[in-house]
Design an enzyme around this catalytic site. Structure first.
Site, mmCIF file in Angstrom:
data_model
loop_
_atom_site.group_PDB
_atom_site.id
_atom_site.type_symbol
_atom_site.label_atom_id
_atom_site.label_comp_id
_atom_site.label_asym_id
_atom_site.label_seq_id
_atom_site.Cartn_x
_atom_site.Cartn_y
_atom_site.Cartn_z
ATOM 1 N N HIS A 82 0.850 -1.189 0.000
ATOM 2 C CA HIS A 82 0.000 0.000 0.000
ATOM 3 C C HIS A 82 0.882 1.234 0.000
ATOM 4 C CE1 HIS A 82 -3.569 2.463 0.671
ATOM 5 N NE2 HIS A 82 -2.756 3.231 1.365
ATOM 6 N N ASP A 161 -15.027 2.093 6.342
ATOM 7 C CA ASP A 161 -13.874 2.842 5.843
ATOM 8 C C ASP A 161 -14.154 3.445 4.480
ATOM 9 O OD1 ASP A 161 -10.970 3.603 5.709
ATOM 10 O OD2 ASP A 161 -11.098 2.281 3.971
ATOM 11 N N ARG A 168 -13.370 11.972 4.371
ATOM 12 C CA ARG A 168 -12.094 12.616 4.696
ATOM 13 C C ARG A 168 -11.603 13.481 3.543
ATOM 14 N NH1 ARG A 168 -8.610 7.924 5.188
ATOM 15 N NH2 ARG A 168 -6.903 9.420 5.411
ATOM 16 N N SER A 183 -7.464 3.554 8.300
ATOM 17 C CA SER A 183 -8.066 3.345 6.991
ATOM 18 C C SER A 183 -7.275 2.328 6.177
ATOM 19 C CB SER A 183 -8.134 4.680 6.239
ATOM 20 O OG SER A 183 -8.563 4.492 4.914
ATOM 21 N N LYS A 187 -8.460 -2.044 5.457
ATOM 22 C CA LYS A 187 -8.611 -2.681 4.146
ATOM 23 C C LYS A 187 -7.632 -3.838 3.990
ATOM 24 C CE LYS A 187 -8.182 1.203 1.742
ATOM 25 N NZ LYS A 187 -8.437 2.360 2.612
#
Length: 443
Positions: A82, A161, A168, A183, A187
């Site tokens: 990520h 989320d 956000r 967040s 995931k």
């Protein structure tokens, strides 16, 4: 649910209990808490942070709000990456098929563009027909068969989320470290991973420009992962200039394909190989980085990674002809160069301004409901420190109209600064490695 007392307590510096966080997040996922109250709570978190137990509770509640992936026992080790987001960051498009091509499974759940940064899903959807809305069962089958899936966060996966992510973006709470950590990890924990590698951007174009903030986010997420049984590691990478050349959805897909052919920009290739090496080592539990990197480089240069990407595109409904004929990707109506007005050195290339220029062209969202034009964007041909002559091309604008190109030109003339002397040296491409054991500098 009565939320106002929770907002007041968080606003005044207090903490919510684990059960209070669980209740409010699950209620928000059921549409029982309005956006305006949740936005107030998010802003209170931005100003006052979260205690460790609150951060864990928020993360766990977001995972609990939906389903999680599970795999057959004989599935290869599952690993994902990520990125916290950057300008020109198309690493996932190269890295996911690359890592799958050396025998690991990559169930990658990605996001849309956020603020001035692009999103992997928006890039993928510039490929005609490409579907990112696979169900969990479809994603599971594809990963078990092909070793890789690149999907969006469906309503099944951490739906709380998904709602918070959009909120956000619309309420200037993107760069709150605890909200970012919860967040991202919610995931990833829902993916059924055996290992996770994080790409934490630092520098002027990152959501967290300062090194100390990047390290704090990295350490927070590494700890969250390990506490929940998912070995996690982070690399801090530079975002004080765009990554690669292309900034914009279809342009970045084209550059990713070039890189999968063994070409592409050197900085994109290097960041991809370093992240992929960490993924292989962490997932296999064997600390042999030289061998892992060699195998990955061979897969990249020998065509195995490109072939896996072709299979991925076909499996998710995309037109595989784009791999051989990139002109099948969306093309902008207006393409214009931006040239240096003087001879000298490139002092700075402001990535945030470049990203905002792409958004202004229509390549990103300014509101939650904006449509994206996949064809538009900017190619940045120079890096800080480069020597240039008068009329040297600094960038190329890809726009939908002459008027839009003119606005972008003015923005780029401010974003790419040429002076008589070089500016400060840019940040190291990869500067730090963060594990559960601590922080080390990368040579």
């Amino acid at each position: 649910m009565i939320v106002i007392p929770l907002i007041e307590r968080k606003r005044d510096g207090g903490a919510l209990s684990r059960e209070e966080w669980r209740s409010v997040i699950l209620a928000y996922a059921r549409d029982e808490v309005p956006d305006y109250q949740m936005a107030a709570l998010l802003m209170a978190v931005l100003f006052n942070g979260l205690a460790p137990h609150e951060l864990g509770a928020l993360t766990d509640a977001m995972v609990e709000s939906g389903a999680s992936l599970s795999f057959a026992a004989d599935t290869p080790p599952r690993v994902d990456k990520h990125s916290t987001g950057g300008v020109g960051d198309k690493v996932s498009l190269v890295l996911a098929p690359l890592v799958a091509s050396v025998g690991l499974a990559v169930p990658m759940i990605s996001g849309r563009g956020l603020g001035h940064t692009g999103g992997t899903l928006d890039k993928l959807q510039s490929i005609p027909g490409f579907r990112v809305d696979l169900s969990l069962s479809q994603a599971r089958e594809q990963v078990e068969r092909l070793g890789v899936a690149l999907i969006g966060q469906t309503g099944e996966i951490a739906p709380a989320d998904r709602k918070l992510y959009a909120l956000r973006d619309a309420t200037a709470t993107v760069d709150a470290i605890p909200l970012m950590a919860a967040s991202i990890m919610s995931k990833k924990l829902a993916e059924g991973l055996n290992a996770l590698v994080l790409d934490i951007k630092t520098g002027s174009g990152a959501f967290l420009p300062e090194l100390d903030d990047g390290l704090e986010l990295a350490e927070t997420m590494v700890r969250l992962g390990h506490e929940r049984g998912c070995p996690t590691l982070a690399l801090l990478t530079a975002m004080d200039r765009p990554l690669g050349v292309a900034c914009g959805n279809a342009l970045e897909v084209r550059e990713a394909i070039d890189t999968l052919r063994g070409a592409g920009p050197a900085d994109l290739r290097e960041v991809t190989l370093q992240l992929a090496t960490e993924m292989v080592v962490l997932a296999n539990g064997a600390d042999d980085r030289p061998s892992a990197r060699t195998a990955l480089a061979e897969a990249l240069d020998g065509g195995r990674a490109l072939e896996r990407f072709r299979q991925l595109v076909e499996a998710q409904g995309g037109d595989p002809r784009v791999l051989d004929h990139p002109t099948q990707l969306p093309q902008a109506r207006v393409v214009e160069p931006v040239r240096s007005p003087v001879s000298g050195y490139v002092v700075t290339v402001h990535p945030r301004s470049i990203g905002q220029t792409v958004v202004g062209l229509g390549g990103g969202r300014q509101t939650m409901v904006d449509e994206i034009d996949p064809a538009v964007g900017v190619e940045v041909h120079v890096k800080p420190g480069d020597a240039v002559g008068a009329a040297t091309p600094l960038a190329t604008i890809h726009a939908s109209s002459a008027d839009a190109a003119a606005v972008a030109r003015r923005a780029l003339e401010d974003a790419i600064v040429v002076g008589p002397e070089p500016g400060p040296p840019p940040l190291p491409l990869v500067s730090h490695r963060v594990t559960v054991g601590g922080v080390e500098r990368v040579a």
